[in-house]
Design a protein around this motif. Structure first.
Motif, PDB file in Angstrom:
ATOM      1  N   SER A  17      33.186  22.754 -18.681  1.00  0.00           N
ATOM      2  CA  SER A  17      32.203  23.073 -17.663  1.00  0.00           C
ATOM      3  C   SER A  17      32.230  24.560 -17.322  1.00  0.00           C
ATOM      4  O   SER A  17      31.207  25.214 -17.223  1.00  0.00           O
ATOM      5  N   ALA A  18      33.442  25.093 -17.180  1.00  0.00           N
ATOM      6  CA  ALA A  18      33.596  26.502 -16.849  1.00  0.00           C
ATOM      7  C   ALA A  18      33.074  27.372 -17.981  1.00  0.00           C
ATOM      8  O   ALA A  18      32.415  28.378 -17.764  1.00  0.00           O
ATOM      9  N   SER A  19      33.366  26.925 -19.228  1.00  0.00           N
ATOM     10  CA  SER A  19      32.923  27.686 -20.398  1.00  0.00           C
ATOM     11  C   SER A  19      31.396  27.717 -20.480  1.00  0.00           C
ATOM     12  O   SER A  19      30.790  28.744 -20.738  1.00  0.00           O
ATOM     13  N   ALA A  20      30.761  26.546 -20.224  1.00  0.00           N
ATOM     14  CA  ALA A  20      29.302  26.461 -20.281  1.00  0.00           C
ATOM     15  C   ALA A  20      28.687  27.346 -19.202  1.00  0.00           C
ATOM     16  O   ALA A  20      27.707  28.043 -19.429  1.00  0.00           O
ATOM     17  N   HIS A  21      29.336  27.328 -17.997  1.00  0.00           N
ATOM     18  CA  HIS A  21      28.823  28.131 -16.901  1.00  0.00           C
ATOM     19  C   HIS A  21      28.952  29.622 -17.223  1.00  0.00           C
ATOM     20  O   HIS A  21      28.060  30.403 -16.962  1.00  0.00           O
ATOM     21  N   ALA A  22      30.106  29.977 -17.845  1.00  0.00           N
ATOM     22  CA  ALA A  22      30.348  31.375 -18.172  1.00  0.00           C
ATOM     23  C   ALA A  22      29.346  31.886 -19.199  1.00  0.00           C
ATOM     24  O   ALA A  22      29.052  33.064 -19.253  1.00  0.00           O
ATOM     25  N   ALA A  23      28.838  30.979 -20.035  1.00  0.00           N
ATOM     26  CA  ALA A  23      27.902  31.381 -21.085  1.00  0.00           C
ATOM     27  C   ALA A  23      26.501  31.621 -20.536  1.00  0.00           C
ATOM     28  O   ALA A  23      25.675  32.237 -21.185  1.00  0.00           O
ATOM     29  N   ASP A  24      26.214  31.112 -19.329  1.00  0.00           N
ATOM     30  CA  ASP A  24      24.899  31.301 -18.727  1.00  0.00           C
ATOM     31  C   ASP A  24      24.733  32.769 -18.323  1.00  0.00           C
ATOM     32  O   ASP A  24      25.638  33.376 -17.755  1.00  0.00           O
ATOM     33  N   VAL A  25      23.565  33.331 -18.625  1.00  0.00           N
ATOM     34  CA  VAL A  25      23.344  34.755 -18.380  1.00  0.00           C
ATOM     35  C   VAL A  25      22.042  34.987 -17.616  1.00  0.00           C
ATOM     36  O   VAL A  25      21.181  34.110 -17.539  1.00  0.00           O
ATOM     37  N   LYS A  26      21.945  36.193 -17.099  1.00  0.00           N
ATOM     38  CA  LYS A  26      20.731  36.581 -16.383  1.00  0.00           C
ATOM     39  C   LYS A  26      20.156  37.856 -17.006  1.00  0.00           C
ATOM     40  O   LYS A  26      20.894  38.711 -17.500  1.00  0.00           O
ATOM     41  N   LEU A  27      18.842  37.958 -16.951  1.00  0.00           N
ATOM     42  CA  LEU A  27      18.132  39.166 -17.337  1.00  0.00           C
ATOM     43  C   LEU A  27      17.383  39.673 -16.114  1.00  0.00           C
ATOM     44  O   LEU A  27      16.912  38.881 -15.288  1.00  0.00           O
ATOM     45  N   GLY A  28      17.260  40.964 -15.978  1.00  0.00           N
ATOM     46  CA  GLY A  28      16.477  41.538 -14.898  1.00  0.00           C
ATOM     47  C   GLY A  28      15.119  41.979 -15.427  1.00  0.00           C
ATOM     48  O   GLY A  28      15.001  42.390 -16.581  1.00  0.00           O
ATOM     49  N   TYR A  29      14.107  41.870 -14.596  1.00  0.00           N
ATOM     50  CA  TYR A  29      12.774  42.345 -14.989  1.00  0.00           C
ATOM     51  C   TYR A  29      12.196  43.104 -13.799  1.00  0.00           C
ATOM     52  O   TYR A  29      11.864  42.511 -12.781  1.00  0.00           O
ATOM     53  N   GLN A  30      12.072  44.429 -13.925  1.00  0.00           N
ATOM     54  CA  GLN A  30      11.451  45.225 -12.863  1.00  0.00           C
ATOM     55  C   GLN A  30      10.018  45.519 -13.257  1.00  0.00           C
ATOM     56  O   GLN A  30       9.732  45.967 -14.366  1.00  0.00           O
ATOM     57  N   LEU A  31       9.109  45.246 -12.327  1.00  0.00           N
ATOM     58  CA  LEU A  31       7.685  45.315 -12.630  1.00  0.00           C
ATOM     59  C   LEU A  31       6.896  45.378 -11.330  1.00  0.00           C
ATOM     60  O   LEU A  31       7.389  44.957 -10.288  1.00  0.00           O
ATOM     61  N   PRO A  32       5.679  45.929 -11.345  1.00  0.00           N
ATOM     62  CA  PRO A  32       4.906  46.016 -10.108  1.00  0.00           C
ATOM     63  C   PRO A  32       4.223  44.689  -9.778  1.00  0.00           C
ATOM     64  O   PRO A  32       3.299  44.269 -10.477  1.00  0.00           O
ATOM     65  N   LEU A  33       4.678  44.044  -8.732  1.00  0.00           N
ATOM     66  CA  LEU A  33       4.082  42.774  -8.310  1.00  0.00           C
ATOM     67  C   LEU A  33       3.161  42.962  -7.111  1.00  0.00           C
ATOM     68  O   LEU A  33       2.400  42.062  -6.762  1.00  0.00           O
ATOM     69  N   THR A  34       3.250  44.121  -6.470  1.00  0.00           N
ATOM     70  CA  THR A  34       2.331  44.483  -5.386  1.00  0.00           C
ATOM     71  C   THR A  34       1.915  45.938  -5.614  1.00  0.00           C
ATOM     72  O   THR A  34       2.489  46.640  -6.440  1.00  0.00           O
ATOM     73  N   GLY A  35       0.898  46.380  -4.887  1.00  0.00           N
ATOM     74  CA  GLY A  35       0.441  47.757  -5.031  1.00  0.00           C
ATOM     75  C   GLY A  35      -0.723  47.893  -5.995  1.00  0.00           C
ATOM     76  O   GLY A  35      -1.288  46.901  -6.458  1.00  0.00           O
ATOM     77  N   ASP A  36      -1.053  49.126  -6.328  1.00  0.00           N
ATOM     78  CA  ASP A  36      -2.251  49.427  -7.120  1.00  0.00           C
ATOM     79  C   ASP A  36      -2.206  48.883  -8.543  1.00  0.00           C
ATOM     80  O   ASP A  36      -3.253  48.678  -9.163  1.00  0.00           O
ATOM     81  N   THR A  37      -1.022  48.689  -9.095  1.00  0.00           N
ATOM     82  CA  THR A  37      -0.909  48.201 -10.477  1.00  0.00           C
ATOM     83  C   THR A  37      -0.345  46.782 -10.542  1.00  0.00           C
ATOM     84  O   THR A  37       0.163  46.358 -11.573  1.00  0.00           O
ATOM     85  N   ALA A  38      -0.457  46.062  -9.428  1.00  0.00           N
ATOM     86  CA  ALA A  38       0.121  44.711  -9.349  1.00  0.00           C
ATOM     87  C   ALA A  38      -0.438  43.765 -10.403  1.00  0.00           C
ATOM     88  O   ALA A  38       0.265  42.862 -10.880  1.00  0.00           O
ATOM     89  N   GLN A  39      -1.718  43.964 -10.782  1.00  0.00           N
ATOM     90  CA  GLN A  39      -2.327  43.052 -11.752  1.00  0.00           C
ATOM     91  C   GLN A  39      -1.572  43.068 -13.084  1.00  0.00           C
ATOM     92  O   GLN A  39      -1.469  42.046 -13.767  1.00  0.00           O
ATOM     93  N   TYR A  40      -1.017  44.230 -13.433  1.00  0.00           N
ATOM     94  CA  TYR A  40      -0.260  44.327 -14.680  1.00  0.00           C
ATOM     95  C   TYR A  40       1.078  43.609 -14.547  1.00  0.00           C
ATOM     96  O   TYR A  40       1.494  42.858 -15.438  1.00  0.00           O
TER      97      TYR A  40
END
Length: 368
Positions: A17-40
């Protein structure tokens, strides 16, 4: 004996269980979700979610989470997000940002922390020069400018006007294209920058007309592009207009209407491409977008996320920021919907461009 076996089994389960949990990873995504370019940014997020849902459905032996943060296309906010992502030890790679300026500001943080960064749209030539941790899967203006200069020269256009938005990216559009025009014996009769979101282009159009160019080369996104094309039509200007792939979006056709007719540009994605992978993405996009077709930028984001996920998988069973970076660097002939992607030693993707013309209210590939 039975008690000891049970204890051992329980220990093994906990370890697994610990090994499976340790294998789980995260990615970050920075992007404009509000403001003048939010549509992109909203489109990037939707494309990323499609890619992640497909990844989950494939039954991989580990889980990946994408953390989305709103940069508002602001460099200071982009840097703050980068610091936040760097401080989260579970994040092994990041995607974004949208603009070259914000991507490059955040890249300074990722450079110092040794965090791999893959942008789907940062096309400023200097972005990947920042450090070995910066990658992109889009053509740069150092590629697109000479390609379009050669295309326009083949049509007999020797005296051109060049306009672009007043940003780092816009400056790279002008320099990448103008240098190639001059190298080929052509002349830039007029060159000027405009502020993104400009409503009235009539003064700029008057200046262009006085320069009497054979054609106009533009560096804008679809909102500004639609406004410029409509005002050209209103003023009766018939000078041919060419542009970069940044203008390619179904929304350009929607906003500009018949004023977009005859516009020439480049792209590495067309939703009409019969390739099964392209059609699968287009169908899913339409399902989540009230039937509208995707443009090139969502396709770029979809491919970027899939490339990053493939790197994370290659770096298993214990992916680190460094091993994910190395796996990204080894990307070769990745089968994306924007064409195959191979990262060279400079972490640039040499993309194959398609010549496109707006004809009959549609983006149509052209051979000449």
């Amino acid at each position: 004996m039975t008690l000891r076996l049970a204890a051992l089994t329980a220990t093994a389960v906990v370890a697994l269980s610990a090994s499976a949990h340790a294998a789980d990873v995260k990615l970050g995504y920075q992007l404009p979700l509000t403001g003048d370019t939010a549509q992109y940014g909203q489109d990037f997020r939707k494309a990323a979610e499609i890619a992640l849902d497909e990844f989950k459905a494939a039954g991989k032996p580990f889980k990946v989470e994408i953390v989305f943060e709103d940069s508002r296309s602001d460099a200071k906010e982009g840097v703050n997000i980068a610091r936040k992502f760097v401080d989260d030890k579970a994040i092994v790679g990041v995607l974004g940002d949208f603009t070259s300026g914000v991507s490059m500001a955040a890249a300074q943080v990722y450079k110092e922390a040794g965090m791999p960064q893959l942008s789907q749209t940062a096309s400023h030539p200097d972005y990947t020069k920042i450090s070995k941790y910066q990658f992109r899967n889009i053509a740069t203006q150092a590629q697109e400018g000479p390609y379009n200069a050669k295309w326009m020269a083949s049509k007999g256009f020797k005296n051109v006007a060049v306009i672009a938005e007043q940003t780092d990216w816009g400056q790279s559009v002008v320099s990448g294209y103008s240098d190639a025009v001059k190298a080929n014996g052509g002349q830039v009769a007029f060159s000027e920058f405009f502020n993104r979101g400009l409503k009235d282009y009539r003064s700029l159009i008057s200046k262009i007309e006085r320069a009497k160019p054979d054609a106009i080369y533009t560096g804008f996104f679809y909102e500004d592009g639609a406004q410029f094309l409509k005002q050209l039509q209103q003023l009766g200007v018939k000078t041919p207009v060419y542009s970069t792939s940044a203008a390619y979006s179904p929304k350009l056709l929607e906003l500009a209407g018949d004023a977009a007719e005859g516009l020439h540009l480049t792209s590495n994605f067309l939703p009409t491409n019969p390739d099964p992978a392209v059609q699968k993405f287009v169908a899913e996009w339409k399902k989540r977008s009230n039937g509208t077709e995707p443009g090139q930028f969502p396709a770029q984001a979809y491919d970027a996320v899939r490339i990053m996920l493939a790197a994370v998988e290659k770096a298993q069973p214990n992916p680190t920021r460094e091993s994910v970076r190395d796996a990204l660097a080894q990307t070769k002939d990745f089968p994306g919907i924007t064409g195959k992607t191979t990262f060279g030693p400079d972490r640039e993707a040499d993309k194959e461009l398609t010549k496109v013309e707006v004809k009959g209210g549609q983006f149509v590939p052209v051979k000449e």
